[in-house]
Design a protein around this motif. Structure first.
Motif, mmCIF file in Angstrom:
data_model
loop_
_atom_site.group_PDB
_atom_site.id
_atom_site.type_symbol
_atom_site.label_atom_id
_atom_site.label_comp_id
_atom_site.label_asym_id
_atom_site.label_seq_id
_atom_site.Cartn_x
_atom_site.Cartn_y
_atom_site.Cartn_z
ATOM 1 N N UNK A 40 0.827 -1.206 0.000
ATOM 2 C CA UNK A 40 0.000 0.000 0.000
ATOM 3 C C UNK A 40 0.865 1.262 0.000
ATOM 4 N N UNK A 41 1.970 1.226 0.742
ATOM 5 C CA UNK A 41 2.888 2.375 0.763
ATOM 6 C C UNK A 41 3.503 2.591 -0.608
ATOM 7 N N UNK A 42 3.895 1.500 -1.263
ATOM 8 C CA UNK A 42 4.479 1.599 -2.604
ATOM 9 C C UNK A 42 3.486 2.189 -3.590
ATOM 10 N N UNK A 43 2.242 1.733 -3.516
ATOM 11 C CA UNK A 43 1.210 2.235 -4.427
ATOM 12 C C UNK A 43 0.987 3.727 -4.207
ATOM 13 N N UNK A 44 0.899 4.151 -2.960
ATOM 14 C CA UNK A 44 0.692 5.572 -2.667
ATOM 15 C C UNK A 44 1.858 6.413 -3.218
ATOM 16 N N UNK A 45 3.071 5.923 -3.046
ATOM 17 C CA UNK A 45 4.230 6.685 -3.489
ATOM 18 C C UNK A 45 4.287 6.758 -5.011
ATOM 19 N N UNK A 46 4.043 5.649 -5.660
ATOM 20 C CA UNK A 46 4.038 5.657 -7.127
ATOM 21 C C UNK A 46 2.955 6.581 -7.666
ATOM 22 N N UNK A 47 1.780 6.502 -7.081
ATOM 23 C CA UNK A 47 0.670 7.338 -7.552
ATOM 24 C C UNK A 47 0.962 8.819 -7.361
ATOM 25 N N UNK A 48 1.780 9.157 -6.356
ATOM 26 C CA UNK A 48 2.133 10.563 -6.124
ATOM 27 C C UNK A 48 3.110 11.089 -7.174
ATOM 28 N N UNK A 49 3.777 10.159 -7.881
ATOM 29 C CA UNK A 49 4.784 10.554 -8.870
ATOM 30 C C UNK A 49 4.293 10.454 -10.314
ATOM 31 N N UNK A 50 3.209 9.718 -10.541
ATOM 32 C CA UNK A 50 2.723 9.558 -11.906
ATOM 33 C C UNK A 50 1.654 8.486 -11.975
ATOM 34 N N UNK A 51 1.177 8.235 -13.175
ATOM 35 C CA UNK A 51 0.128 7.240 -13.383
ATOM 36 C C UNK A 51 0.727 5.833 -13.395
#
Length: 400
Positions: A303-314
């Motif tokens: 979940x942390x990885x998904x949040x971080x990726x989503x904050x940087x791009x699609x």
């Protein structure tokens, strides 16, 4: 615009490099000094049917670098990302890697898409003592005696293939058809599938198709002629649509179990008109997913990885394409444990359970490497099969 930690550096088409001088090299013992930890990635943004997989792989590396750098980096220094925009072209990837080594050798190398790229670069990485965390699982990158600094990230073929066995037993399948592509990964998948299924007493037919072909009807018919109870299907990108449509065209109602490569193909996780969810072409299809792809079973690290990726791009592809997030987290955990960037010390640390089980990885919870096997031996229950569902931020929310 969010602050991006880590250096993103492009390589020009002619192979020239524009990069802040970093000093040091991939084998340098670095407990102090000013050298950052440099990771090179085979990436790009225009690889045809592999573009979503490619860009998601790069995004995942950037996200992990942000997480690592926010936590203090590696041995107190930032991690830098050097991108090779080779668009999964093996020769371009090799050329760009040679140029980068000549200019400023990276500490580690990862791939965003393509086992063919992995196979192309494995040799020069070995010659230059550069750690290679290979999400393409090229055969030459799991020979520790010859290549002690290379490790497989993707699930072992055995784990992926054995993941089918509970589904076979549950559904009563005995006659198994296997249809796979002709990439390095696909060929290994087909070979092992025949071996594992045959050893378990199943009747098996294996047929290979050319991924560049626009018509797979002949190969589909060759499998159909053996009247299998189920079709095990490997493919990625456009060939997935061609095979599924070919099966529909032939009027074949066989149950289809797509492997993780099929799962990574946007066609099976997107609604029409761009995708096949809900259409006759996907009516008999189930796809292989990991626990991280299922929102109901994803860990806190995922979940942390998904949040971080989503904050940087699609996030345009499945989390199965985010193994480079785990690569960066593993490298950081190993180097920080070793208290040095020295190649051998970091590689040795990757073998330690206290490192590879507690690195904060997202796609898989652990990467149990051993000295004589650099392919993480994941449990069979790592994977399961679900009906195709809409992919959002790399995950399928309706997976059961």
């Amino acid at each position: 615009m969010k602050r991006r930690l880590g250096l993103f550096v492009g390589l020009a088409a002619v192979g020239s490099l524009m990069m802040t001088a970093c000093g040091g090299d991939g084998g340098e013992s670095q407990t102090g000094g000013n050298a950052p930890y440099k990771i090179m990635i085979s990436g790009g943004s225009d690889a045809g049917g592999q573009t979503d997989q490619l860009t998601t792989g790069v995004l995942s590396a950037r996200a992990a670098i942000k997480v690592v750098n926010d936590a203090g980096g590696i041995n107190g220094k930032p991690v830098e990302l050097i991108e090779s925009p080779d668009n999964a072209d093996p020769q371009k990837a090799l050329s760009n890697l040679r140029a980068q080594i000549a200019k400023d050798k990276p500490n580690a190398y990862v791939v965003a898409s393509g086992s063919n790229v992995s196979a192309a670069v494995a040799g020069i990485l070995r010659q230059n003592d550069i750690i290679f965390l290979d999400s393409g699982n090229a055969a030459d990158t799991n020979k520790p005696a010859e290549n002690p600094y290379a490790f497989h990230l993707a699930a072992p073929f055995k784990t992926v293939v054995e993941g089918y066995l509970p589904e076979f037993e549950k559904s009563g399948y005995r006659n198994i058809g296997v249809l796979h592509g002709n990439s390095a990964y696909a060929k290994q998948f087909g070979t092992l599938a025949k071996q594992v299924f045959t050893d378990k007493g199943y009747q098996v037919t294996v047929v290979e198709y050319d991924a560049k072909s626009l018509d797979m009807t002949a190969q589909i018919s060759a499998v159909q002629a053996k009247n299998p109870d189920v079709l095990v299907f490997n493919g990625y990108g456009a060939p997935v649509g061609l095979v599924l449509k070919g099966i529909t065209k032939l009027g074949w109602k066989v149950p289809i179990l797509g492997d993780t490569s099929v799962t990574s193909t946007p066609l099976v996780t997107t609604m029409p008109p761009d995708g096949l969810i809900g259409t006759p072409d996907a009516a008999n299809l189930k796809i292989e997913v990991t626990r991280s792809v299922n929102t109901a079973t994803a860990s806190e690290a995922t979940k942390k990885a998904v949040r971080t990726m989503a904050s940087l791009g699609d996030i345009k592809a499945s989390l199965n394409n985010c193994l480079n997030y785990d690569a960066v987290m593993l490298l950081a955990a190993a180097a920080n444990h070793a208290k040095t960037n020295d190649t051998k010390a970091v590689a040795d640390a990757l073998l330690l359970p206290e490192v590879n089980t507690k690195a904060g990885t997202a796609v898989y919870d652990t990467y149990p490497f051993t000295a004589d096997n650099h392919q993480a031996q994941l449990p069979v229950e790592t994977h399961t099969f679900v009906e195709p569902g809409v992919l959002k931020d790399g995950q399928i929310g309706s997976a059961g």
